[in-house]
Design an enzyme around this catalytic site. Sequence first.
Site, PDB file in Angstrom:
ATOM      1  N   GLY A 199      25.015 -68.609  32.346  1.00 20.75           N
ATOM      2  CA  GLY A 199      24.771 -69.952  32.852  1.00 20.75           C
ATOM      3  C   GLY A 199      25.934 -70.900  32.642  1.00 20.75           C
ATOM      4  N   LYS A 238      14.103 -66.790  35.299  1.00 20.42           N
ATOM      5  CA  LYS A 238      13.809 -67.661  34.143  1.00 20.42           C
ATOM      6  C   LYS A 238      12.609 -68.550  34.467  1.00 20.42           C
ATOM      7  CE  LYS A 238      18.690 -67.410  33.159  1.00 20.42           C
ATOM      8  NZ  LYS A 238      19.750 -67.807  32.289  1.00 20.42           N
ATOM      9  N   HIS A 271      16.095 -60.970  26.010  1.00 18.93           N
ATOM     10  CA  HIS A 271      17.078 -61.876  26.630  1.00 18.93           C
ATOM     11  C   HIS A 271      17.576 -62.860  25.566  1.00 18.93           C
ATOM     12  CE1 HIS A 271      18.814 -65.018  29.132  1.00 18.93           C
ATOM     13  NE2 HIS A 271      18.943 -64.093  30.067  1.00 18.93           N
ATOM     14  N   GLU A 297      24.965 -58.760  28.209  1.00 17.84           N
ATOM     15  CA  GLU A 297      25.062 -60.158  28.617  1.00 17.84           C
ATOM     16  C   GLU A 297      25.767 -60.963  27.526  1.00 17.84           C
ATOM     17  OE1 GLU A 297      22.126 -61.110  31.903  1.00 17.84           O
ATOM     18  OE2 GLU A 297      21.195 -61.722  30.042  1.00 17.84           O
ATOM     19  N   SER A 321      26.898 -65.132  34.758  1.00 14.84           N
ATOM     20  CA  SER A 321      27.583 -65.856  35.844  1.00 14.84           C
ATOM     21  C   SER A 321      28.081 -64.932  36.961  1.00 14.84           C
ATOM     22  CB  SER A 321      28.720 -66.717  35.284  1.00 14.84           C
ATOM     23  OG  SER A 321      28.203 -67.702  34.410  1.00 14.84           O
ATOM     24  N   GLU A 356      18.089 -65.913  25.609  1.00  9.58           N
ATOM     25  CA  GLU A 356      17.335 -67.175  25.510  1.00  9.58           C
ATOM     26  C   GLU A 356      16.059 -66.968  24.693  1.00  9.58           C
ATOM     27  OE1 GLU A 356      17.233 -68.038  29.695  1.00  9.58           O
ATOM     28  OE2 GLU A 356      19.390 -68.422  29.650  1.00  9.58           O
ATOM     29  N   ASN A 404      16.927 -62.524  37.410  1.00 12.18           N
ATOM     30  CA  ASN A 404      16.170 -63.181  36.337  1.00 12.18           C
ATOM     31  C   ASN A 404      15.995 -64.644  36.725  1.00 12.18           C
ATOM     32  OD1 ASN A 404      15.080 -64.197  34.022  1.00 12.18           O
ATOM     33  ND2 ASN A 404      16.943 -64.030  32.803  1.00 12.18           N
TER      34      ASN A 404
HETATM   35  C1  PEP Z   1      20.822 -64.367  32.691  1.00  9.02           C
HETATM   36  O1  PEP Z   1      20.240 -65.330  32.234  1.00  9.02           O
HETATM   37  O2  PEP Z   1      20.368 -63.230  32.517  1.00  9.02           O
HETATM   38  C2  PEP Z   1      22.062 -64.610  33.442  1.00  9.02           C
HETATM   39  C3  PEP Z   1      22.888 -63.609  33.598  1.00  9.02           C
HETATM   40  O3  PEP Z   1      22.258 -65.883  33.918  1.00  9.02           O
HETATM   41  P1  PEP Z   1      23.489 -66.398  34.827  1.00  9.02           P
HETATM   42  O4  PEP Z   1      23.701 -65.384  35.921  1.00  9.02           O
HETATM   43  O5  PEP Z   1      23.033 -67.728  35.365  1.00  9.02           O
HETATM   44  O6  PEP Z   1      24.674 -66.499  33.942  1.00  9.02           O
END
Ligand code: PEP
Length: 252
Positions: free
Chosen positions: A175, A13, A97, A169, A214, A99, A11
Amino acid sequence: MPDRTPILAANWKMNKTIEETERFLAEFLPKVPDEGGPEVVICPPYPSLKTAVELCLQSRVRIAAQNMHQEEDGAYTGEVSAPMLIELGITGVILGHSERRQYFGETDDALARKVPVALDARLEPILCVGENEAQRDSDETEGVLTRQIEADLASVDDGRLGEIVIAYEPIWAIGTGRTATPEQAQEAIALIRGLIRSRSAEAADAIRILYGGSVKPGNAAELLSQTDVDGALVGGASLDPGDFSAIVAAAA
Ligand code: PEP
């Protein structure tokens, strides 16, 4: 033991221009084995989708979008529909997602419409669910995941549930550099699979459920080795071709 091919999804983003997408793929694609291993999906921003599809045509890498509107067309300024993505050669779409839920008001009602629309259009939905830190600290994880799964998949026929990909998630891990432990990921994903099983045992065995939050080259193998973890949705670490290919290799 059900045989589910793992999926590693990137992803990106709101990162990478078309030129940066070209540079990433020039370095990343030679590192992806031609056959075998996990499925690899990259989700660039809309402007890079066409370039990414063209550059990946001769590879096993598939390209997905990061969002989509539930209507086919109409007065929805700034939105993109399933037929528009299909026309570009896109094979999937991230939906819900955190976000999008947090910053853009994505609701479970909209997702209940988007998921079947994506399936009907032959776009593989990657539906994201997960609890925030306060909800985890107050033991609400199970309730949050149950509510999201029930609401978001309410209009999907039981027989089609296995075609969906779900990404667990936890918002506190996205993040932040703070990863769920392999046990926390396994527990939440087993719970989600149980919710699918209550509707269809066949779908529960077939559905791929990913962990996201992460994931890095250093922690991927342990997370991916959990029984119910069928891959990962990767944000930050997917922006670097070396890191993302190391995560793909960890799933092989
Ligand atoms: C995401 O935004 O789907 C995600 C898992 O981000 P990160 O790996 O940076 O935590």
